[in-house]
Motif scaffolding. Structure first.
Motif, PDB file in Angstrom:
ATOM      1  N   LEU A 193       1.319  -1.483   0.434  1.00 59.41           N
ATOM      2  CA  LEU A 193      -0.090  -0.084   0.260  1.00 59.41           C
ATOM      3  C   LEU A 193       0.731   1.222   0.160  1.00 59.41           C
ATOM      4  O   LEU A 193       0.471   2.435  -0.650  1.00 59.41           O
ATOM      5  CB  LEU A 193      -1.240   0.215   1.441  1.00 59.41           C
TER       6      LEU A 193
ATOM      7  N   GLY B 276      -6.845   1.360  -7.967  1.00 57.18           N
ATOM      8  CA  GLY B 276      -7.518   0.775  -6.317  1.00 57.18           C
ATOM      9  C   GLY B 276      -6.874   0.956  -5.164  1.00 57.18           C
ATOM     10  O   GLY B 276      -7.282  -0.052  -4.320  1.00 57.18           O
ATOM     11  N   ARG B 277      -5.874   1.236  -5.383  1.00 61.66           N
ATOM     12  CA  ARG B 277      -5.435   0.773  -4.265  1.00 61.66           C
ATOM     13  C   ARG B 277      -5.408   1.882  -2.679  1.00 61.66           C
ATOM     14  O   ARG B 277      -5.475   1.306  -2.211  1.00 61.66           O
ATOM     15  CB  ARG B 277      -3.852   1.844  -4.428  1.00 61.66           C
TER      16      ARG B 277
ATOM     17  N   THR C 178      -9.151   2.471  -2.460  1.00 62.77           N
ATOM     18  CA  THR C 178     -10.249   2.048  -1.751  1.00 62.77           C
ATOM     19  C   THR C 178      -9.865   0.895  -1.013  1.00 62.77           C
ATOM     20  O   THR C 178     -10.147   0.950  -0.144  1.00 62.77           O
ATOM     21  CB  THR C 178     -10.330   1.527  -3.201  1.00 62.77           C
ATOM     22  N   ALA C 179      -8.643   0.574  -1.680  1.00 57.02           N
ATOM     23  CA  ALA C 179      -8.102  -0.609  -0.285  1.00 57.02           C
ATOM     24  C   ALA C 179      -7.878  -0.235   0.698  1.00 57.02           C
ATOM     25  O   ALA C 179      -7.812  -1.118   2.322  1.00 57.02           O
ATOM     26  CB  ALA C 179      -7.000  -1.207  -1.400  1.00 57.02           C
TER      27      ALA C 179
ATOM     28  N   LEU D  21     -11.044   0.596   2.682  1.00 59.12           N
ATOM     29  CA  LEU D  21     -11.008  -0.055   3.273  1.00 59.12           C
ATOM     30  C   LEU D  21     -11.107  -1.023   4.250  1.00 59.12           C
ATOM     31  O   LEU D  21     -11.556  -1.050   5.480  1.00 59.12           O
ATOM     32  CB  LEU D  21     -11.354  -1.291   2.201  1.00 59.12           C
TER      33      LEU D  21
END
Length: 300
Positions: A118, A125-126, A128-129, A132
């Motif tokens: 990360l 989508g980094r 978004t991850a 989350l």
């Protein structure tokens, strides 16, 4: 004929006596020093006195404990021996140590690669991850405890043990990932690119370059996780309550207090024995802990 003009020779000005302003400034500095150190001493006593009270009570006799006397009439060190010989106490100690050590190792080994990805990888989508991961930190464990218990009890038949608490730590911890990711952002990208130019793959770069440079951050999350596991009461109460052989110190201490409600000296001795490992670990690792916590917020 030329004439030479001699410049007047300057004489050093005599030292001026200290005026009232200088004396007032000195008094202000002295009063400020006294005020700051008095406040620091008061705060230190505020945090230390409860531990002193627990220790002094733990070495009192049954009749003197909680009687109003602050100093023991006689020192009963045998109280600690009595606590150690209590049925189940050494088993609680062993279970807490297993839970804390395995939980810490699993959390560190699983969180470091995720935090590295990360922090240093560029992929769709980094963000978004990362959102989350932060979202899971806001989810109280009480919300998911019922379905999780049903899965571990009915599908895996692991109720009555600490494994339902230890195994999930092998899949990462949201708080540890977030803190370690913040720390890894402070490592210059040039070091990683140089390692790749020298032929290191991602895994070797992580082990040889990133992990040695991230030791303060890793030490911080390891201490956080160790303290959490050692002090955890909610998890053992849910999964191990029906099996006294799987109790930890935090949960077993409640049973000990109920059995020795009138023996406050033994209760305080058991409490001090439960707190001792955490105090010792923090005392020897406080430098790495403070450095890691400080640097995790340098860059976002």
């Amino acid at each position: 004929m030329t004439t030479t003009t001699l410049a007047p020779r300057r004489t050093a000005a005599p030292d001026r006596p200290a005026g009232p302003h200088a004396a007032a400034h000195r008094r202000t500095r002295v009063l400020h020093w006294i005020a700051v150190h008095s406040l620091a001493l008061a705060l230190a006593l505020f945090f230390v006195l409860p531990f002193v009270f627990v220790f002094l009570t733990s070495v009192m006799s049954d009749g003197q404990a909680m009687s109003g006397d602050l100093w023991p009439n006689s020192w009963h060190w045998s109280n600690y021996t009595t606590v150690f010989h209590t049925p189940g106490f050494l088993g609680w100690w062993r279970n807490s140590l297993m839970y804390a050590l395995l939980g810490t190792v699993f959390t560190v080994c699983s969180s470091v690669p995720v935090a590295y990805a990360l922090a240093k990888f560029r992929f769709r989508g980094r963000r978004t991850a990362m959102i989350l991961v932060i979202t899971t930190m806001m989810l109280p464990p009480q919300v998911i405890i019922i379905p999780m218990y049903l899965v571990w009890a009915q599908q895996f038949h692991l109720s009555g043990s600490l494994w339902p608490l230890i195994i999930p730590m092998a899949f990462g911890d949201a708080c540890s990932i977030f803190l370690l990711r913040q720390f890894l952002l402070t490592i210059p990208q040039e070091y990683i690119e140089s390692a790749k130019v020298d032929g290191c793959g991602e895994f070797r770069t992580l082990l040889k370059i990133v992990v040695p440079m991230a030791k303060p951050g890793i030490a911080a999350i390891a201490l956080f996780q160790f303290f959490y596991c050692w002090n955890d009461y909610f998890g053992p109460q849910i999964y191990a309550a029906q099996n006294p052989g799987a109790w930890t110190l935090s949960y077993g201490l409640e049973s000990f207090k109920s059995a020795h409600a009138v023996n406050w000296n033994l209760t305080m001795a058991a409490t001090l024995l439960v707190m001792a490992p955490v105090i010792i670990v923090f005392f020897f690792a406080q430098k790495a802990f403070v450095e890691g916590v400080t640097l995790t917020g340098v860059k976002g």
